[in-house]
Scaffold this motif. Structure first.
Motif, PDB file in Angstrom:
ATOM      1  N   THR A 124       0.845  -1.162  -0.018  1.00  0.00           N
ATOM      2  CA  THR A 124       0.206   0.018  -0.079  1.00  0.00           C
ATOM      3  C   THR A 124       0.752   1.366  -0.038  1.00  0.00           C
ATOM      4  OG1 THR A 124      -1.644  -1.153   1.223  1.00  0.00           O
ATOM      5  CG2 THR A 124      -2.026   1.277   1.057  1.00  0.00           C
ATOM      6  N   CYS A 125       1.954   1.092   0.776  1.00  0.00           N
ATOM      7  CA  CYS A 125       2.677   2.433   0.936  1.00  0.00           C
ATOM      8  C   CYS A 125       3.685   2.517  -0.100  1.00  0.00           C
ATOM      9  CB  CYS A 125       3.321   2.388   2.396  1.00  0.00           C
ATOM     10  SG  CYS A 125       1.826   2.385   3.606  1.00  0.00           S
ATOM     11  N   ILE A 126       4.253   1.552  -0.740  1.00  0.00           N
ATOM     12  CA  ILE A 126       5.570   1.748  -1.486  1.00  0.00           C
ATOM     13  C   ILE A 126       5.143   1.540  -2.911  1.00  0.00           C
ATOM     14  CG2 ILE A 126       7.761   0.840  -2.027  1.00  0.00           C
ATOM     15  CD1 ILE A 126       8.125  -0.069   0.814  1.00  0.00           C
ATOM     16  N   GLU A 127       4.459   0.724  -3.173  1.00  0.00           N
ATOM     17  CA  GLU A 127       4.002   0.229  -4.409  1.00  0.00           C
ATOM     18  C   GLU A 127       2.944   1.452  -5.004  1.00  0.00           C
ATOM     19  OE1 GLU A 127       2.071  -3.404  -6.699  1.00  0.00           O
ATOM     20  OE2 GLU A 127       4.126  -3.718  -6.203  1.00  0.00           O
ATOM     21  N   LYS A 128       3.230   2.292  -5.817  1.00  0.00           N
ATOM     22  CA  LYS A 128       2.250   3.147  -6.303  1.00  0.00           C
ATOM     23  C   LYS A 128       1.441   2.600  -7.443  1.00  0.00           C
ATOM     24  CE  LYS A 128       3.905   6.139  -3.302  1.00  0.00           C
ATOM     25  NZ  LYS A 128       5.002   5.125  -2.771  1.00  0.00           N
ATOM     26  N   ASP A 129       1.899   2.941  -8.676  1.00  0.00           N
ATOM     27  CA  ASP A 129       1.078   2.587  -9.900  1.00  0.00           C
ATOM     28  C   ASP A 129       1.937   1.446 -10.904  1.00  0.00           C
ATOM     29  OD1 ASP A 129       2.712   4.472 -10.704  1.00  0.00           O
ATOM     30  OD2 ASP A 129       1.500   5.572 -11.831  1.00  0.00           O
ATOM     31  N   THR A 130       3.123   1.745 -10.852  1.00  0.00           N
ATOM     32  CA  THR A 130       4.122   0.792 -11.713  1.00  0.00           C
ATOM     33  C   THR A 130       5.158   0.154 -10.985  1.00  0.00           C
ATOM     34  OG1 THR A 130       5.570   2.651 -11.898  1.00  0.00           O
ATOM     35  CG2 THR A 130       3.748   2.358 -13.605  1.00  0.00           C
ATOM     36  N   VAL A 131       5.477  -0.962 -11.447  1.00  0.00           N
ATOM     37  CA  VAL A 131       6.552  -1.687 -10.919  1.00  0.00           C
ATOM     38  C   VAL A 131       8.004  -1.401 -11.765  1.00  0.00           C
ATOM     39  CG1 VAL A 131       7.344  -4.072 -10.249  1.00  0.00           C
ATOM     40  CG2 VAL A 131       4.968  -3.404 -10.324  1.00  0.00           C
ATOM     41  N   PRO A 132       8.908  -0.741 -11.257  1.00  0.00           N
ATOM     42  CA  PRO A 132      10.146  -0.248 -11.969  1.00  0.00           C
ATOM     43  C   PRO A 132      10.889  -1.289 -12.442  1.00  0.00           C
ATOM     44  CG  PRO A 132      10.299   0.541  -9.948  1.00  0.00           C
ATOM     45  CD  PRO A 132       8.830  -0.146  -9.896  1.00  0.00           C
ATOM     46  N   GLY A 133      11.073  -2.474 -11.589  1.00  0.00           N
ATOM     47  CA  GLY A 133      12.028  -3.511 -11.754  1.00  0.00           C
ATOM     48  C   GLY A 133      11.102  -4.888 -12.129  1.00  0.00           C
ATOM     49  N   ARG A 134      11.826  -5.906 -12.025  1.00  0.00           N
ATOM     50  CA  ARG A 134      11.359  -7.190 -12.245  1.00  0.00           C
ATOM     51  C   ARG A 134      10.647  -7.788 -11.225  1.00  0.00           C
ATOM     52  NH1 ARG A 134      14.660 -11.787 -11.247  1.00  0.00           N
ATOM     53  NH2 ARG A 134      16.565 -11.475 -10.433  1.00  0.00           N
ATOM     54  N   ARG A 135      10.725  -7.080  -9.939  1.00  0.00           N
ATOM     55  CA  ARG A 135       9.959  -7.622  -8.630  1.00  0.00           C
ATOM     56  C   ARG A 135       9.098  -6.794  -8.214  1.00  0.00           C
ATOM     57  NH1 ARG A 135      15.370  -9.472  -7.236  1.00  0.00           N
ATOM     58  NH2 ARG A 135      15.704 -11.764  -7.737  1.00  0.00           N
ATOM     59  N   ASP A 136       7.837  -7.078  -7.868  1.00  0.00           N
ATOM     60  CA  ASP A 136       6.924  -6.122  -6.983  1.00  0.00           C
ATOM     61  C   ASP A 136       7.232  -6.116  -5.493  1.00  0.00           C
ATOM     62  OD1 ASP A 136       5.983  -8.423  -6.265  1.00  0.00           O
ATOM     63  OD2 ASP A 136       4.135  -8.218  -7.391  1.00  0.00           O
ATOM     64  N   VAL A 137       6.615  -5.159  -5.083  1.00  0.00           N
ATOM     65  CA  VAL A 137       6.871  -5.268  -3.457  1.00  0.00           C
ATOM     66  C   VAL A 137       6.587  -6.481  -2.774  1.00  0.00           C
ATOM     67  CG1 VAL A 137       6.144  -3.945  -1.339  1.00  0.00           C
ATOM     68  CG2 VAL A 137       6.479  -2.628  -3.511  1.00  0.00           C
ATOM     69  N   ARG A 138       5.257  -7.102  -3.210  1.00  0.00           N
ATOM     70  CA  ARG A 138       4.963  -8.413  -2.446  1.00  0.00           C
ATOM     71  C   ARG A 138       6.082  -9.361  -2.532  1.00  0.00           C
ATOM     72  NH1 ARG A 138       0.104  -9.418  -0.664  1.00  0.00           N
ATOM     73  NH2 ARG A 138      -0.795  -7.893  -1.916  1.00  0.00           N
ATOM     74  N   ARG A 139       6.837  -9.518  -3.846  1.00  0.00           N
ATOM     75  CA  ARG A 139       7.899 -10.598  -3.955  1.00  0.00           C
ATOM     76  C   ARG A 139       8.996  -9.926  -3.097  1.00  0.00           C
ATOM     77  NH1 ARG A 139       9.465 -15.402  -4.082  1.00  0.00           N
ATOM     78  NH2 ARG A 139      11.465 -15.770  -5.416  1.00  0.00           N
ATOM     79  N   LEU A 140       9.117  -8.902  -3.037  1.00  0.00           N
ATOM     80  CA  LEU A 140      10.500  -8.028  -2.206  1.00  0.00           C
ATOM     81  C   LEU A 140      10.107  -8.617  -0.846  1.00  0.00           C
ATOM     82  CD1 LEU A 140      10.927  -4.589  -3.826  1.00  0.00           C
ATOM     83  CD2 LEU A 140      12.414  -6.747  -4.078  1.00  0.00           C
ATOM     84  N   VAL A 141       8.973  -8.687  -0.166  1.00  0.00           N
ATOM     85  CA  VAL A 141       8.774  -8.938   1.110  1.00  0.00           C
ATOM     86  C   VAL A 141       9.000 -10.350   1.382  1.00  0.00           C
ATOM     87  CG1 VAL A 141       7.006  -9.072   2.926  1.00  0.00           C
ATOM     88  CG2 VAL A 141       6.987  -7.030   1.464  1.00  0.00           C
ATOM     89  N   GLU A 142       8.555 -11.215   0.446  1.00  0.00           N
ATOM     90  CA  GLU A 142       8.910 -12.735   0.651  1.00  0.00           C
ATOM     91  C   GLU A 142      10.261 -13.088   0.442  1.00  0.00           C
ATOM     92  OE1 GLU A 142       6.957 -14.260  -2.770  1.00  0.00           O
ATOM     93  OE2 GLU A 142       4.995 -13.666  -2.332  1.00  0.00           O
ATOM     94  N   ILE A 143      11.068 -12.254  -0.242  1.00  0.00           N
ATOM     95  CA  ILE A 143      12.650 -12.356  -0.111  1.00  0.00           C
ATOM     96  C   ILE A 143      12.948 -12.204   1.041  1.00  0.00           C
ATOM     97  CG2 ILE A 143      14.680 -11.710  -1.115  1.00  0.00           C
ATOM     98  CD1 ILE A 143      13.385 -11.555  -3.959  1.00  0.00           C
ATOM     99  N   MET A 144      12.668 -10.917   1.676  1.00  0.00           N
ATOM    100  CA  MET A 144      13.223 -10.220   3.015  1.00  0.00           C
ATOM    101  C   MET A 144      12.723 -11.072   4.126  1.00  0.00           C
ATOM    102  SD  MET A 144      12.052  -6.829   4.826  1.00  0.00           S
ATOM    103  CE  MET A 144      10.684  -7.641   5.368  1.00  0.00           C
ATOM    104  N   MET A 145      11.648 -11.871   3.866  1.00  0.00           N
ATOM    105  CA  MET A 145      11.290 -12.919   5.196  1.00  0.00           C
ATOM    106  C   MET A 145      11.979 -14.184   5.164  1.00  0.00           C
ATOM    107  SD  MET A 145       9.063 -11.567   7.129  1.00  0.00           S
ATOM    108  CE  MET A 145       7.985 -10.240   7.478  1.00  0.00           C
TER     109      MET A 145
END
Length: 935
Positions: A464-485
């Motif tokens: 909600t807070c980081i991913e605005k309207d586009t995904v600049p890279g090949r990973r969206d924020v949801r995937r980044l959270v999975e990697i971080m966890m």
């Protein structure tokens, strides 16, 4: 109160409460009361079973923690595990692997199952945060402890289950896992301990809606994992029995599914009773680890005192192979329908549970990726006395949830880390976004009635807070959270646990000095000129490219063709990423050459194989195996397949492959192999027989007929030398009566090649068609036939250029313009190999500069020679021919005999010797004179 009385009254209070609740909610005793009281009966029955049942949920940190704690308390002498009984020998190889991995049973060929099911594959994934791994590690690392697998065999999995039930579900999470990782298990059937999920769709929807969660994995984490993380043993067991019985009683009444579930339970209890009888082990010293869904069973065979009425059927004759394959969190989620990232979150929670409860887990000695287990003194004490089970559910269900306080440090660390990861992926995240994620996580947890944000709340807040309207890279924020966890941890099978074929591949590629067991792409440079020993590595890599999926071995520089030897090559290798495919090759043979030979035989002798398919197998045999025995065998089989074919669809492929093989054998072998001589001889007669039918058959395209003529004309010299008769070809062309314009043009070209039609006559026919308004619309189709005629008669290239040029000059626009796309598509699809020949001939015919185009006159329109010049040339030819014949009387006699001229030599005073012959064949005389003058 004695133990018997305690057992009878253990759940009396719970039964009374549930009966009152059913009456209050349903308005009286009905089905609801029967379900609720039946659940209590199931729990009571499972709790008081002499052989302790330990219900688990697969990949559940709470189950793994409770299992590790219980194993250290009870110290069982035998552990019965719900896993395919034929997979037992593989479990010791887990020491040589890095989890997660999957135990696999694989059958490339089936015997007793439908052929379309092949290949069969069953996998059982194992992670460190799973109860079954704790049981396996305890049994293998503790002396005098026996591990017994009691579930149905891999063969019975397919015997009992309908094929339609094997479809794997797609991930239910917000983002599907990476395709590469999800494919680690392929389309294998998954067998797991603790398949604990509601089979009643309305029940799952009700739980998700009232639990204010998005998917089942989040519900389980919030309402089961966290409450049971620190519970005592009896409470854990009874809660898991409750969930398993609830889901089972509310499952849809699918007769097949119910029968399979009950047969599995009958099988497991029958195996356990037989083992107890054979070994004399006390049931009190055993532990039965199974899924909670199967723990609360109602079959008659349940328990050590159950009935022995179930007969375990025999296995089929299918030959099964067993091994370990790499797995991953994403592959497990994709195969079993879990939310994306849920297994990674479970691994993180497992580590937190160990720190919080101080439970020491079991690990296999030498386990890759795990810490070294602490040395402990051997404990030989007898199992501790266990108190009679009592009702723990009433207090657990009536107790308000324990509110876990907010761990601000942990949540703040998550917020900072996700902003850092987002910046690396191209998001314009800032410190303000970290604060917003922190506060939004707390806000979402409060809205969902949670005192502490879960990883799923934090994931929603970050999106909600980081991913605005586009995904600049090949990973969206949801995937980044999975990697971080914790990321998608991918397992690896160690060298010692690999099958012989995989070890042989790594040994033969050792000269490359690359870490090929690691994941990722490795670049290999092979200079065979400087290091001849690398040529064997090249052979292995080309075979791997032929056998393994795309990307496992990809050539960057270099190619392998018939008759050529490599000098330098460059490869991108990803054998570690595709380790599963390499391991499954080991189920088919002990070397890659053996596997390739088996596959080539299977392809060639398939009932649907064509002559072109078999010739392709022959070409691969020569190209990769460099063997004459198999090539000769498959070549002889290709002759049989060709003789049985009544279709000409594969003629272009047959022609292309036979030409390549002939060129290879003519340049690399002293004599042609017998099989290819027989193939050319039989193919010549075969295509002559089918030629008249192919000219009139609408299903046979002009490309196929052109390929047949290409085979007949191209192989004619070899076929005639082997005893074929050209009269058969002439009769076949005489019997051909095509109706299609393209095939008609193809027939004209063939007759021109045989001398039955001159160039002048062919040109006259084309001019006649261009001058006939009724035929002009069909003229482009004749040109398409002439284009395909370049395959059998490449000498007509100049005439085809002439015909196409005349078409561009004389066809009206309403005919020419629609035909141009057809011409382009014909050259691109069917005539890709003919276009260079046509372009080369056009380059020789047309001027090379634009300035010369105005004065250029097409060769076919050059002004004819004056009539006065022709007799002079003819008389000169006669005179020179007479002198030539007089100078070489023996040659003259031989030529006269070939041409069928009878006569005798005249005296010197009469006409010049051979004048009659020269007058009859002036062109031949001139040609012979020019040939002798040049020599």
């Amino acid at each position: 109160m004695d133990e018997t009385t305690a057992d009878e009254t253990a759940f009396t209070a719970l039964r009374t409460q549930l009966r009152e609740a059913a009456t209050a909610f349903a308005g009286g005793p009905d089905a609801l009361e029967e379900i609720l009281l039946g659940i209590v009966d199931d729990i009571d029955r499972a709790v008081h079973e002499p052989l302790e049942i330990f219900p688990v949920c697969h990949h559940s940190p709470a189950s793994a923690t409770a299992m590790a704690r219980r194993l250290r308390e009870k110290r069982p002498k035998a552990v019965y595990l719900e896993l395919c009984e034929d997979m037992a020998p593989l479990l010791t190889e887990l020491r040589n692997c890095r989890l997660p991995v999957a135990v696999q049973a694989f059958a490339a060929e089936v015997d007793g199952f439908p052929a379309q099911w092949s290949p069969l594959s069953v996998v059982a994934p194992i992670t460190e945060a799973s109860a079954e791994y704790q049981a396996i590690a305890y049994a293998l690392e503790t002396p005098d402890v026996e591990l017994v697998l009691v579930d149905r065999s891999s063969d019975h999995v397919f015997q009992w289950d309908a094929r339609g039930a094997h479809a794997t579900g797609a991930g239910s999470g917000p983002e599907a896992p990476a395709e590469e990782e999800a494919a680690l298990h392929g389309d294998a059937v998954g067998v797991e301990i603790g398949d604990l999920r509601p089979r009643f769709a309305e029940l799952e929807e009700h739980l998700l809606r009232h639990g204010r969660v998005r998917h089942w994995s989040e519900w389980w984490h919030q309402y089961v994992e966290l409450p049971l993380g620190e519970s005592d043993h009896d409470t854990y067991r009874q809660v898991m029995f409750l969930i398993g019985s609830l889901f089972r009683r509310l499952a849809p009444g699918d007769p097949h599914r119910v029968r399979v579930d009950e047969d599995r339970e009958r099988h497991m209890w029958t195996r356990m009773r037989r083992h107890l009888q054979e070994t004399g082990t006390d049931p009190a010293d055993c532990l039965y680890v199974c899924g909670a869904f199967h723990a609360a069973s109602r079959v008659a065979e349940f328990g050590v005192l159950g009935e022995d009425t179930f007969e375990i059927g025999p296995r089929t004759a299918t030959r099964w192979q067993y091994g370990l394959i790499p797995s991953s969190h994403a592959a497990i989620e994709a195969q079993f329908g879990l939310a994306a990232g849920s297994v990674s979150i479970a691994a993180t929670l497992w580590a937190k549970n160990l720190r919080r409860t101080r439970v020491e887990p079991y690990r296999l000695a030498g386990q890759a990726g795990a810490g070294r287990p602490k040395a402990r003194k051997a404990v030989a004490a007898a199992p501790a006395e266990q108190a009679p089970p009592s009702d723990r559910l009433t207090g657990f269900l009536g107790r308000p949830p324990v509110l876990d306080g907010l761990d601000e440090a942990e949540l703040l660390g998550w917020s900072v880390e996700i902003v850092r990861a987002a910046r690396r992926s191209g998001y314009p995240a800032s410190t303000a976004d970290a604060i917003a994620v922190f506060e939004t996580s707390i806000l979402l947890a409060g809205i969902r009635d949670r005192a502490k944000p879960t990883p799923y709340d934090f994931q929603d807040a970050a999106v909600t807070c980081i991913e605005k309207d586009t995904v600049p890279g090949r990973r969206d924020v949801r995937r980044l959270v999975e990697i971080m966890m914790g990321g998608d941890r991918v397992g690896r099978v160690g060298y010692d646990a690999l099958p012989p074929l995989a070890r042989d591949v790594h040994d033969r590629l050792a000269p490359l000095n690359l870490k090929l067991q690691q994941r990722g792409v490795r670049r290999a440079l092979l200079d065979m000129a400087a290091r001849p020993e690398l040529e064997s590595c090249s052979d292995v890599l080309w075979i791997l490219r032929r056998l393994m999926p795309h990307g496992a071995a990809r050539p960057i520089m270099g190619e392998r063709k018939l008759g050529e030897r490599p000098i330098q090559e460059s490869w991108d290798l990803a054998l570690g990423t595709h380790q599963r495919s390499l391991i499954e090759l080991g189920y088919e043979g002990v070397s890659v050459e053996q596997v390739l030979e088996q596959r080539l035989r299977r392809t060639a002798y398939d009932s649907r194989a064509t002559a072109a398919t078999v010739l392709g197998a022959v070409e691969d045999t020569v190209l990769y195996l460099r063997g004459h025995r198999l090539a000769g065998e498959l070549g002889a089989h290709a002759l049989k397949v060709l003789s049985a074919e009544r279709s000409v669809d594969g003629a272009p492929e047959v022609l292309r492959r036979v030409r390549r093989l002939l060129a290879y054998y003519r340049t690399g072998e002293p004599v042609l192999p017998p099989w290819i001589e027989s193939f050319v001889k039989a193919g010549y007669a075969h295509y002559c027989t089918l030629l008249p039918t192919a000219f009139t058959d609408d299903d046979a395209g002009v490309r196929q007929v052109g390929a047949m003529l290409g085979f007949l004309f191209g192989m004619e010299s070899l076929a005639l030398s082997l005893g074929c008769d050209r009269t058969q070809l002439e009769l076949a062309l005489a019997q051909s009566r095509p109706r299609d314009p393209a095939k008609t043009a193809l027939l004209w070209a063939a007759r021109t090649h045989l001398g039955q039609l001159t160039r002048a006559q062919l040109r006259a026919r084309c001019d006649e068609m261009l001058g006939n308004p009724m035929v002009v619309p069909a003229y482009p189709r004749y040109l398409s036939g002439f284009l395909h005629a370049l395959e059998p008669v490449p000498g007509l290239a100049d005439f085809v250029v002439e015909a196409v040029s005349n078409a561009f000059a004389r066809l009206p626009d309403h005919v020419l313009l629609p035909w141009l796309p057809t011409l382009i598509t014909t050259l691109r699809s069917d005539g890709a190999e003919l276009a260079p020949l046509l372009i080369r001939e056009a380059g020789r015919t047309f001027p090379g500069r634009l300035a010369a185009l105005d004065a250029w006159v097409p060769p076919w329109r050059a002004r004819a020679e004056p009539e006065a010049v022709r007799p002079a040339r003819r008389s000169g030819a006669r005179a020179s021919g007479a002198a030539l014949l007089a100078a070489h009387p023996a040659a003259c006699d031989a030529v006269a005999g070939l041409l069928g001229c009878d006569g005798t030599w005249q005296s010197a005073e009469s006409a010049p010797p051979g004048a009659a012959l020269a007058d009859r064949h002036p062109r031949t005389a001139v040609a012979l004179e020019a040939l002798l003058a040049a020599s």
